[in-house]
Design a protein around this motif. Structure first.
Motif, mmCIF file in Angstrom:
data_model
loop_
_atom_site.group_PDB
_atom_site.id
_atom_site.type_symbol
_atom_site.label_atom_id
_atom_site.label_comp_id
_atom_site.label_asym_id
_atom_site.label_seq_id
_atom_site.Cartn_x
_atom_site.Cartn_y
_atom_site.Cartn_z
ATOM 1 N N ASP A 276 0.853 -1.189 0.000
ATOM 2 C CA ASP A 276 0.000 0.000 0.000
ATOM 3 C C ASP A 276 0.887 1.236 0.000
ATOM 4 O OD1 ASP A 276 -2.356 -1.425 0.047
ATOM 5 O OD2 ASP A 276 -2.448 -1.498 2.236
ATOM 6 N N CYS A 277 0.692 2.090 -1.011
ATOM 7 C CA CYS A 277 1.482 3.319 -1.115
ATOM 8 C C CYS A 277 1.198 4.210 0.085
ATOM 9 C CB CYS A 277 1.164 4.045 -2.423
ATOM 10 S SG CYS A 277 1.935 5.674 -2.574
ATOM 11 N N GLY A 278 2.248 4.781 0.689
ATOM 12 C CA GLY A 278 2.084 5.641 1.849
ATOM 13 C C GLY A 278 1.532 7.013 1.525
ATOM 14 N N VAL A 279 1.337 7.333 0.222
ATOM 15 C CA VAL A 279 0.785 8.633 -0.171
ATOM 16 C C VAL A 279 -0.653 8.499 -0.648
ATOM 17 C CG1 VAL A 279 1.026 10.595 -1.752
ATOM 18 C CG2 VAL A 279 3.049 9.568 -0.730
ATOM 19 N N CYS A 280 -0.879 7.641 -1.642
ATOM 20 C CA CYS A 280 -2.228 7.497 -2.212
ATOM 21 C C CYS A 280 -3.002 6.334 -1.603
ATOM 22 C CB CYS A 280 -2.156 7.334 -3.728
ATOM 23 S SG CYS A 280 -1.295 5.831 -4.286
ATOM 24 N N PHE A 281 -2.346 5.493 -0.805
ATOM 25 C CA PHE A 281 -2.974 4.371 -0.101
ATOM 26 C C PHE A 281 -3.646 3.377 -1.051
ATOM 27 C CE2 PHE A 281 -3.113 8.066 2.764
ATOM 28 C CZ PHE A 281 -2.300 7.587 3.772
ATOM 29 N N VAL A 282 -3.078 3.216 -2.222
ATOM 30 C CA VAL A 282 -3.542 2.233 -3.200
ATOM 31 C C VAL A 282 -2.522 1.105 -3.257
ATOM 32 C CG1 VAL A 282 -4.144 1.832 -5.626
ATOM 33 C CG2 VAL A 282 -4.747 4.001 -4.526
ATOM 34 N N GLY A 283 -3.013 -0.128 -3.419
ATOM 35 C CA GLY A 283 -2.117 -1.271 -3.473
ATOM 36 C C GLY A 283 -1.434 -1.404 -4.824
ATOM 37 N N PHE A 284 -0.129 -1.627 -4.809
ATOM 38 C CA PHE A 284 0.661 -1.818 -6.029
ATOM 39 C C PHE A 284 1.617 -2.977 -5.812
ATOM 40 C CE2 PHE A 284 -0.491 2.647 -6.167
ATOM 41 C CZ PHE A 284 -0.835 2.854 -7.491
ATOM 42 N N LEU A 285 1.962 -3.652 -6.914
ATOM 43 C CA LEU A 285 3.036 -4.629 -6.855
ATOM 44 C C LEU A 285 4.359 -3.922 -6.567
ATOM 45 C CD1 LEU A 285 2.284 -7.061 -9.832
ATOM 46 C CD2 LEU A 285 2.268 -7.625 -7.392
ATOM 47 N N GLY A 286 5.268 -4.661 -5.929
ATOM 48 C CA GLY A 286 6.560 -4.074 -5.611
ATOM 49 C C GLY A 286 7.320 -3.598 -6.834
ATOM 50 N N HIS A 297 10.210 2.664 4.184
ATOM 51 C CA HIS A 297 8.867 3.027 3.745
ATOM 52 C C HIS A 297 8.724 2.811 2.240
ATOM 53 C CE1 HIS A 297 8.677 5.821 7.480
ATOM 54 N NE2 HIS A 297 8.131 4.646 7.732
ATOM 55 N N VAL A 298 7.527 2.412 1.825
ATOM 56 C CA VAL A 298 7.269 2.050 0.435
ATOM 57 C C VAL A 298 6.235 2.999 -0.154
ATOM 58 C CG1 VAL A 298 6.464 0.234 -1.123
ATOM 59 C CG2 VAL A 298 7.802 -0.367 0.898
ATOM 60 N N PHE A 299 6.501 3.478 -1.365
ATOM 61 C CA PHE A 299 5.593 4.363 -2.079
ATOM 62 C C PHE A 299 5.532 3.934 -3.540
ATOM 63 C CE2 PHE A 299 7.801 6.681 1.248
ATOM 64 C CZ PHE A 299 6.759 7.181 2.009
ATOM 65 N N CYS A 300 4.408 4.189 -4.176
ATOM 66 C CA CYS A 300 4.326 3.889 -5.605
ATOM 67 C C CYS A 300 5.206 4.872 -6.366
ATOM 68 C CB CYS A 300 2.880 3.945 -6.097
ATOM 69 S SG CYS A 300 2.159 5.602 -6.203
ATOM 70 N N LYS A 301 5.684 4.442 -7.520
ATOM 71 C CA LYS A 301 6.607 5.262 -8.294
ATOM 72 C C LYS A 301 5.968 6.571 -8.737
ATOM 73 C CE LYS A 301 9.417 1.421 -10.068
ATOM 74 N NZ LYS A 301 9.865 0.691 -11.275
ATOM 75 N N ALA A 302 4.668 6.537 -9.073
ATOM 76 C CA ALA A 302 4.002 7.745 -9.562
ATOM 77 C C ALA A 302 3.971 8.831 -8.491
ATOM 78 C CB ALA A 302 2.582 7.403 -10.022
ATOM 79 N N CYS A 322 11.732 11.412 2.633
ATOM 80 C CA CYS A 322 10.612 10.477 2.709
ATOM 81 C C CYS A 322 9.314 11.260 2.909
ATOM 82 C CB CYS A 322 10.825 9.491 3.852
ATOM 83 S SG CYS A 322 9.450 8.351 4.111
ATOM 84 N N PRO A 323 8.272 11.017 2.105
ATOM 85 C CA PRO A 323 6.997 11.736 2.271
ATOM 86 C C PRO A 323 6.266 11.381 3.558
ATOM 87 C CG PRO A 323 7.179 10.781 0.059
ATOM 88 C CD PRO A 323 8.277 10.188 0.887
ATOM 89 N N GLU A 324 6.681 10.314 4.228
ATOM 90 C CA GLU A 324 6.038 9.944 5.488
ATOM 91 C C GLU A 324 6.247 11.040 6.529
ATOM 92 O OE1 GLU A 324 3.739 6.982 7.478
ATOM 93 O OE2 GLU A 324 4.499 6.977 5.423
ATOM 94 N N ALA A 325 5.210 11.312 7.322
ATOM 95 C CA ALA A 325 5.286 12.362 8.335
ATOM 96 C C ALA A 325 6.373 12.044 9.352
ATOM 97 C CB ALA A 325 3.935 12.509 9.031
ATOM 98 N N ASP A 326 7.127 13.064 9.727
ATOM 99 C CA ASP A 326 8.182 12.971 10.751
ATOM 100 C C ASP A 326 9.283 11.980 10.376
ATOM 101 O OD1 ASP A 326 6.716 14.766 12.333
ATOM 102 O OD2 ASP A 326 5.572 13.132 13.243
ATOM 103 N N CYS A 327 9.481 11.764 9.099
ATOM 104 C CA CYS A 327 10.559 10.879 8.637
ATOM 105 C C CYS A 327 11.518 11.702 7.787
ATOM 106 C CB CYS A 327 10.022 9.695 7.837
ATOM 107 S SG CYS A 327 11.308 8.524 7.322
ATOM 108 N N SER A 328 12.778 11.733 8.174
ATOM 109 C CA SER A 328 13.777 12.552 7.476
ATOM 110 C C SER A 328 14.679 11.728 6.573
ATOM 111 C CB SER A 328 14.630 13.309 8.503
ATOM 112 O OG SER A 328 15.282 12.397 9.379
ATOM 113 N N ALA A 329 14.346 10.464 6.344
ATOM 114 C CA ALA A 329 15.169 9.625 5.467
ATOM 115 C C ALA A 329 15.126 10.159 4.038
ATOM 116 C CB ALA A 329 14.692 8.180 5.510
ATOM 117 N N THR A 330 16.201 9.952 3.309
ATOM 118 C CA THR A 330 16.296 10.435 1.931
ATOM 119 C C THR A 330 16.444 9.255 0.969
ATOM 120 O OG1 THR A 330 18.699 10.685 2.143
ATOM 121 C CG2 THR A 330 17.332 12.613 2.625
#
Length: 527
Positions: A276-286, A297-302, A322-330
């Motif tokens: 499940d993409c952490g931005v749009c919350f839609v399921g995608f294959l890896g 954290h995992v996000f869809c490419k789009a 990282c688009p996840e809240a309070d996450c500073s990873a690059t």
């Protein structure tokens, strides 16, 4: 006659059971796991042992200890051939090949496979063998969560476990890369061969093997040899280390190959899993997702592409996180390049370097206008020297270095400092102006602090305008008014003085029949 009929019926029954078993294996396993030799009742099966969570491989090197967590190990290669009286009277002839097990461990596995056949009482056993190797190999060998690699194992030539199964037993097979993970051929292979009819299968490239040759079996399927003891014949010979780096020991080579295999299989497993993409919350294959290495954290490419493109376009390269809240990873630079393309990545790389240099207190810029490169200086000293042009200057006033007595000018204005740092090339000015014009307010303020607000809003734009006009206009040959040609033919008329002229050679044209200039001339009216 009756005995012959019984024997023929038994042979026919064995043949039918063999055919049914091979068809079942072919339907259960894919072509990457099972390959059948159609010319005879034989084949090859790759079996990957199941690993527990937090499984670790360990290599001791003197006083140091190297350990890595693995999720996958290279498969065991089971090569088999079915004799005519299998399964009623004889066990399959088989060989076991594995890169990360010792000869003693392979011998124990082979003995257990033979015991499994004897326990069936004359039934087919190949699928049971595969299940045992897959589910119980580690437990049977007392390997629970740690695999210790031997530090003094000799390195042997081996069959390529990455080649297709049908090629693994071909003589003189060269190492190759396949879909089994993309790793190089596995070195330090150990092969154990066992045969119910003293006719072991052949596996190419193996320089060390254990050959198991039990005696003839009775009708009850029992093994008897000197009171039931199996006879093991050990043969070993050394082979040259072909294609292995001299700097790596055999155990280090094996460890690197295990890590390569694990990385490839982990990537394949990720690609086939739904997230499940952490931005749009839609399921995608890896395969359609990106996983950030720092935080996981995992996000869809789009979504991640749009996020990174927006940050880079606005000049906020520090915001490419990282688009996840309070996450500073690059994301890794290679991931950013893959997402945004070469053009935006070039801008990202340039702005990231510039931002890093701006934040370093021991970095100044060469004051020579034709240079302007970053210079690292000792903070205890007031002197700096450009490593490119060799200019030595005072870091306070940006003039020629005037000794250690102290600079008469204790500070320098931002505009003076900026004028020395402005790019001197057209490309550099264009890049700076694009960065300022399309950047966020935070980025614009940062550039204004460095170059000066008046410089950014006036000088840079004026330089670009003058350069553009100079490159895209010509002067009227009569009044010298600058004229831009935006279409049409090469016969021009100055809007300032009304003079007609040729755009190609700037020759003044007469009022009557001005087009005669292009007849038989080197100038073309329409090119």
């Amino acid at each position: 006659m009756d005995a012959e009929l019984v024997l023929t019926a038994a042979v026919d029954a064995d043949t039918q059971e063999q055919e049914d078993e091979l068809l079942a294996l072919n339907s259960i396993f894919g072509s990457e796991e099972f390959v059948r030799d159609e010319s005879r009742s034989a084949g090859e099966i790759r079996v990957c042992a199941e690993l527990p969570a937090d499984f670790t491989v360990v290599l001791k090197e003197g006083e140091s200890l190297r350990q890595y967590q693995l999720s996958f190990l290279p498969p065991l290669l089971l090569t088999f051939e079915l004799p005519e009286d299998y399964p009623s009277s004889s066990a399959p002839s088989f060989s076991l090949t594995c890169s990360w097990l010792t000869d003693t461990q392979l011998s124990a596995l082979a003995a257990q496979l033979t015991d499994l056949y004897l326990a069936t009482g004359g039934a087919v056993v190949l699928f049971s063998w595969v299940q045992f190797l897959k589910e119980d190999t580690l437990r049977f060998l007392d390997i629970y969560s740690v695999l210790e690699l031997p530090s003094d194992e000799p390195l042997y030539d081996s069959p390529d476990l990455n080649a297709p199964l049908s090629e693994a037993a071909a003589p003189s097979q060269a190492p190759s890369t396949s879909d089994w993970g993309g790793a190089d051929s596995m070195e330090a292979e150990r092969t154990l061969r066992t045969s119910g009819n003293n006719h072991p299968s052949t596996v190419a490239g193996v320089s060390k093997h254990l050959q198991y040759a039990p005696s003839d079996r009775s009708d009850r399927g029992e093994v008897s040899n000197d009171g039931g003891a199996a006879a093991w014949s050990i043969h070993s010979r050394e082979s040259p280390q072909n294609g292995n780096p001299a700097s790596l020991t055999p155990s280090q080579t094996l460890l690197s190959q295990l890590l390569i295999w694990n990385a490839a299989r982990t990537h394949n497993a990720f690609s086939a899993t739904v997230f499940d993409c952490g931005v749009c919350f839609v399921g995608f294959l890896g395969s359609d997702c990106i996983q950030l290495p720092e935080c996981g954290h995992v996000f869809c490419k789009a979504c991640l592409t749009k996020f990174c493109q927006l940050q880079i376009t606005e000049g906020n390269v520090k915001g490419v996180t990282c688009p996840e809240a309070d996450c500073s990873a690059t994301p890794a630079p290679s991931q950013v390049r893959c997402l945004v393309g070469e053009e935006l990545f070039s801008r990202y790389d340039r702005l990231l370097l510039q931002s890093t240099l701006d934040s370093m207190a021991d970095v100044v810029y060469c004051p020579r206008r034709f240079c302007g490169l970053a210079v690292i200086f000792e903070r205890s000293s007031a002197a700096a020297q450009c490593s490119v042009c060799g200019f030595a200057f005072c870091v306070t006033c940006r003039k020629n270095f005037h000794g250690t007595e102290g600079c008469p000018k204790k500070s320098i204005t931002k505009i003076q400092e900026a004028e020395a740092d402005l790019p001197q090339s057209q490309e550099g000015l264009m890049g700076l102006w694009e960065d300022y014009a399309s950047g966020s307010k935070k980025r614009q303020r940062l550039l204004e602090r460095r170059y000066g607000r008046a410089v950014m809003q006036g000088t840079v734009g004026e330089c670009l305008s003058e350069d553009w006009i100079s490159s895209n206009s010509k002067n009227c040959p009569h009044c010298f008014w600058k004229i831009e040609k935006n279409g049409g033919c090469n016969m021009m008329m100055c809007t300032q003085c009304g003079q007609r002229f040729c755009w190609v050679c700037l020759t003044r044209l007469p009022t009557s029949r001005p087009g005669k200039h292009f007849d038989g001339s080197a100038c073309s009216q329409y090119q």
